[in-house]
Design a protein around this motif. Structure first.
Motif, PDB file in Angstrom:
ATOM      1  N   LEU A 124       0.819  -1.203   0.000  1.00 21.41           N
ATOM      2  CA  LEU A 124       0.000   0.000   0.000  1.00 21.41           C
ATOM      3  C   LEU A 124       0.862   1.266   0.000  1.00 21.41           C
ATOM      4  CD1 LEU A 124      -2.807  -1.053   2.520  1.00 21.41           C
ATOM      5  CD2 LEU A 124      -2.994  -0.807   0.040  1.00 21.41           C
ATOM      6  N   ALA A 125       1.947   1.248   0.769  1.00 28.74           N
ATOM      7  CA  ALA A 125       2.849   2.405   0.797  1.00 28.74           C
ATOM      8  C   ALA A 125       3.499   2.613  -0.569  1.00 28.74           C
ATOM      9  CB  ALA A 125       3.922   2.199   1.864  1.00 28.74           C
ATOM     10  N   GLU A 126       3.885   1.519  -1.218  1.00 29.07           N
ATOM     11  CA  GLU A 126       4.485   1.609  -2.557  1.00 29.07           C
ATOM     12  C   GLU A 126       3.488   2.186  -3.548  1.00 29.07           C
ATOM     13  OE1 GLU A 126       7.772   1.301  -4.689  1.00 29.07           O
ATOM     14  OE2 GLU A 126       7.795  -0.406  -3.322  1.00 29.07           O
ATOM     15  N   ALA A 127       2.240   1.702  -3.478  1.00 27.06           N
ATOM     16  CA  ALA A 127       1.216   2.192  -4.391  1.00 27.06           C
ATOM     17  C   ALA A 127       0.949   3.683  -4.165  1.00 27.06           C
ATOM     18  CB  ALA A 127      -0.070   1.387  -4.211  1.00 27.06           C
ATOM     19  N   LEU A 154       1.419   9.276  -6.071  1.00 27.83           N
ATOM     20  CA  LEU A 154       1.871  10.651  -5.845  1.00 27.83           C
ATOM     21  C   LEU A 154       2.909  11.058  -6.887  1.00 27.83           C
ATOM     22  CD1 LEU A 154       2.208  10.734  -1.942  1.00 27.83           C
ATOM     23  CD2 LEU A 154       0.556  11.986  -3.350  1.00 27.83           C
ATOM     24  N   ARG A 155       3.784  10.135  -7.214  1.00 30.63           N
ATOM     25  CA  ARG A 155       4.805  10.419  -8.213  1.00 30.63           C
ATOM     26  C   ARG A 155       4.183  10.782  -9.558  1.00 30.63           C
ATOM     27  NH1 ARG A 155       8.762   5.739 -10.714  1.00 30.63           N
ATOM     28  NH2 ARG A 155       9.900   7.039 -12.194  1.00 30.63           N
ATOM     29  N   MET A 156       3.193   9.983 -10.003  1.00 27.94           N
ATOM     30  CA  MET A 156       2.589  10.242 -11.301  1.00 27.94           C
ATOM     31  C   MET A 156       1.677  11.464 -11.251  1.00 27.94           C
ATOM     32  SD  MET A 156       4.192   7.981 -12.845  1.00 27.94           S
ATOM     33  CE  MET A 156       3.565   8.441 -14.446  1.00 27.94           C
ATOM     34  N   ALA A 157       1.011  11.687 -10.115  1.00 29.25           N
ATOM     35  CA  ALA A 157       0.138  12.857  -9.991  1.00 29.25           C
ATOM     36  C   ALA A 157       0.924  14.157 -10.077  1.00 29.25           C
ATOM     37  CB  ALA A 157      -0.638  12.797  -8.681  1.00 29.25           C
ATOM     38  N   ARG A 158       2.192  14.108  -9.690  1.00 25.62           N
ATOM     39  CA  ARG A 158       3.048  15.300  -9.742  1.00 25.62           C
ATOM     40  C   ARG A 158       3.752  15.444 -11.083  1.00 25.62           C
ATOM     41  NH1 ARG A 158       5.505  14.236  -3.656  1.00 25.62           N
ATOM     42  NH2 ARG A 158       3.667  15.002  -2.514  1.00 25.62           N
ATOM     43  N   VAL A 165      -6.805   3.830 -22.474  1.00 27.40           N
ATOM     44  CA  VAL A 165      -6.278   2.855 -21.522  1.00 27.40           C
ATOM     45  C   VAL A 165      -4.944   2.286 -22.001  1.00 27.40           C
ATOM     46  CG1 VAL A 165      -6.686   0.518 -20.648  1.00 27.40           C
ATOM     47  CG2 VAL A 165      -8.480   2.244 -20.495  1.00 27.40           C
ATOM     48  N   ILE A 166      -4.846   1.996 -23.280  1.00 28.76           N
ATOM     49  CA  ILE A 166      -3.601   1.457 -23.838  1.00 28.76           C
ATOM     50  C   ILE A 166      -2.456   2.447 -23.624  1.00 28.76           C
ATOM     51  CG2 ILE A 166      -2.441   0.820 -25.986  1.00 28.76           C
ATOM     52  CD1 ILE A 166      -5.203  -0.274 -26.913  1.00 28.76           C
ATOM     53  N   GLY A 167      -2.720   3.723 -23.865  1.00 27.05           N
ATOM     54  CA  GLY A 167      -1.677   4.727 -23.659  1.00 27.05           C
ATOM     55  C   GLY A 167      -1.247   4.826 -22.211  1.00 27.05           C
ATOM     56  N   ALA A 168      -2.226   4.833 -21.289  1.00 30.39           N
ATOM     57  CA  ALA A 168      -1.891   4.917 -19.867  1.00 30.39           C
ATOM     58  C   ALA A 168      -1.040   3.738 -19.432  1.00 30.39           C
ATOM     59  CB  ALA A 168      -3.178   4.973 -19.032  1.00 30.39           C
ATOM     60  N   ALA A 169      -1.378   2.543 -19.913  1.00 29.26           N
ATOM     61  CA  ALA A 169      -0.641   1.345 -19.509  1.00 29.26           C
ATOM     62  C   ALA A 169       0.759   1.314 -20.112  1.00 29.26           C
ATOM     63  CB  ALA A 169      -1.423   0.095 -19.912  1.00 29.26           C
ATOM     64  N   MET A 170       0.859   1.558 -21.405  1.00 25.65           N
ATOM     65  CA  MET A 170       2.157   1.439 -22.078  1.00 25.65           C
ATOM     66  C   MET A 170       3.135   2.504 -21.604  1.00 25.65           C
ATOM     67  SD  MET A 170       1.056   0.371 -25.974  1.00 25.65           S
ATOM     68  CE  MET A 170       2.748   0.415 -26.561  1.00 25.65           C
ATOM     69  N   PHE A 171       2.680   3.748 -21.521  1.00 25.42           N
ATOM     70  CA  PHE A 171       3.589   4.819 -21.112  1.00 25.42           C
ATOM     71  C   PHE A 171       3.841   4.793 -19.612  1.00 25.42           C
ATOM     72  CE2 PHE A 171       2.361   6.224 -25.277  1.00 25.42           C
ATOM     73  CZ  PHE A 171       3.499   6.840 -25.769  1.00 25.42           C
ATOM     74  N   GLY A 172       2.815   4.425 -18.831  1.00 32.54           N
ATOM     75  CA  GLY A 172       2.998   4.359 -17.389  1.00 32.54           C
ATOM     76  C   GLY A 172       4.042   3.340 -16.979  1.00 32.54           C
ATOM     77  N   ALA A 207       2.369  -1.736  -7.641  1.00 32.26           N
ATOM     78  CA  ALA A 207       2.057  -0.321  -7.447  1.00 32.26           C
ATOM     79  C   ALA A 207       1.771   0.357  -8.786  1.00 32.26           C
ATOM     80  CB  ALA A 207       3.215   0.372  -6.738  1.00 32.26           C
ATOM     81  N   ARG A 208       2.579   0.036  -9.788  1.00 31.15           N
ATOM     82  CA  ARG A 208       2.365   0.661 -11.095  1.00 31.15           C
ATOM     83  C   ARG A 208       1.123   0.109 -11.783  1.00 31.15           C
ATOM     84  NH1 ARG A 208       8.682   1.750 -12.871  1.00 31.15           N
ATOM     85  NH2 ARG A 208       8.978   3.268 -11.186  1.00 31.15           N
ATOM     86  N   MET A 209       0.807  -1.145 -11.510  1.00 32.83           N
ATOM     87  CA  MET A 209      -0.423  -1.696 -12.053  1.00 32.83           C
ATOM     88  C   MET A 209      -1.629  -1.007 -11.417  1.00 32.83           C
ATOM     89  SD  MET A 209      -1.410  -3.840 -14.309  1.00 32.83           S
ATOM     90  CE  MET A 209      -0.002  -4.933 -14.491  1.00 32.83           C
ATOM     91  N   THR A 210      -1.574  -0.755 -10.124  1.00 29.81           N
ATOM     92  CA  THR A 210      -2.646  -0.028  -9.443  1.00 29.81           C
ATOM     93  C   THR A 210      -2.808   1.360 -10.040  1.00 29.81           C
ATOM     94  OG1 THR A 210      -2.209  -1.228  -7.387  1.00 29.81           O
ATOM     95  CG2 THR A 210      -3.440   0.834  -7.204  1.00 29.81           C
ATOM     96  N   MET A 211      -1.676   2.027 -10.263  1.00 28.57           N
ATOM     97  CA  MET A 211      -1.707   3.363 -10.857  1.00 28.57           C
ATOM     98  C   MET A 211      -2.362   3.331 -12.232  1.00 28.57           C
ATOM     99  SD  MET A 211       0.039   5.169 -13.448  1.00 28.57           S
ATOM    100  CE  MET A 211       1.535   4.205 -13.592  1.00 28.57           C
ATOM    101  N   ALA A 212      -1.961   2.361 -13.075  1.00 27.55           N
ATOM    102  CA  ALA A 212      -2.508   2.279 -14.431  1.00 27.55           C
ATOM    103  C   ALA A 212      -4.002   1.987 -14.409  1.00 27.55           C
ATOM    104  CB  ALA A 212      -1.762   1.208 -15.220  1.00 27.55           C
ATOM    105  N   MET A 213      -4.447   1.131 -13.491  1.00 25.74           N
ATOM    106  CA  MET A 213      -5.873   0.809 -13.418  1.00 25.74           C
ATOM    107  C   MET A 213      -6.689   1.999 -12.928  1.00 25.74           C
ATOM    108  SD  MET A 213      -6.088  -3.139 -12.120  1.00 25.74           S
ATOM    109  CE  MET A 213      -5.730  -4.474 -13.271  1.00 25.74           C
TER     110      MET A 213
END
Length: 252
Positions: A15-18, A23-27, A70-77, A107-113
């Motif tokens: 959860l801390a990693e996610a 926060l990293r991507m939101a910034r 969605v494809i763009g968010a996943a591939m670039f994320g 964590a990155r999968m959570t972000m992409a979803m």
């Protein structure tokens, strides 16, 4: 008691990693704004401004541009961040840290979803208000579920590309793959508007199968079997994650 503590510690770490990843991507407005804005902008242009009140076309584009976003968010994320982390030596550093295995990828999968869910909600709001689209509640929910699950194969593809090239080259290589794949898969316009030989090649692209699943929810797909689309996407997920894992373990 000991077993519960043993389970809670990895969960807290995940959860801390996610949270840190989000926060990293939101910034990073250079990531957030295009990922959320491009599908919405294209939808407003083609489904609202140029569509001239055709709810059927607006429903088709709701599904196809949702898959496109969605494809763009996943591939670039995955692709760009992994490539940058490799350049900076961050992945080597993580091997020395006492973090649970796979926590960074989770964590990155959570972000992409979450980005997939945000794209789905934004397009749904535009479709229901400006596009005149009327769907049953199960269809709205089905589109969101397809989009969120659709993150998996394209996260795997992005991850693999991120292990192949550095941070400077990753965005260019991802765009070279992402944009033609979306166009040739029928996500920008129906395959019937493409030359026949190009339309016949569409099933070779994973994006076609995600698009067809989304279009099936709104009743505009080509009539293929659901299980076949799911099987192709599952195979792509497993294959590209395996390729990326081998590269990462080899220090690539």
């Amino acid at each position: 008691m000991h077993a519960a503590t043993t389970l809670r510690a990895p969960l807290r770490a995940h959860l801390a990693e996610a949270r840190c990843e989000l926060l990293r991507m939101a910034r990073e407005p250079a990531f957030c704004l295009p990922v959320l804005g491009f599908p919405a902008m294209f939808y407003l242009l083609f489904a609202v401004v140029l569509n001239r009140g055709n709810p059927g076309a607006a429903g088709y584009l709701l599904a196809s541009y949702g898959a496109f976003g969605v494809i763009g968010a996943a591939m670039f994320g995955f692709g760009v961040t992994i490539a940058v982390d490799r350049d900076r030596g961050y992945l080597r550093l993580r091997r020395t840290l006492p973090t649970p295995p796979g926590s960074l990828l989770l964590a990155r999968m959570t972000m992409a979803m979450l980005f997939a869910a945000a794209i789905s909600l934004l397009l749904a709001a535009l479709a229901a208000t400006a596009g005149g689209v009327r769907l049953a509640p199960a269809q709205w929910a089905g589109l969101a579920l397809v989009n969120m699950a659709g993150v998996l194969p394209f996260a795997a593809i992005g991850l693999w590309i991120g292990t192949l090239v550095g941070g400077n080259a990753a965005p260019a290589l991802l765009n070279v793959l992402y944009l033609p794949m979306a166009f040739l898969s029928g996500l920008w316009l129906p395959l019937s508007m493409l030359p026949g030989w190009l339309a016949k090649l569409a099933p070779a692209w994973p994006a076609y199968h995600l698009g067809q699943l989304a279009l099936k929810v709104v009743g505009h797909d080509d009539g293929g079997r659901t299980w076949a689309h799911v099987a192709v996407l599952a195979l792509a997920t497993v294959a590209f994650f395996a390729l990326a894992r081998r590269r990462l373990h080899a220090g690539g």
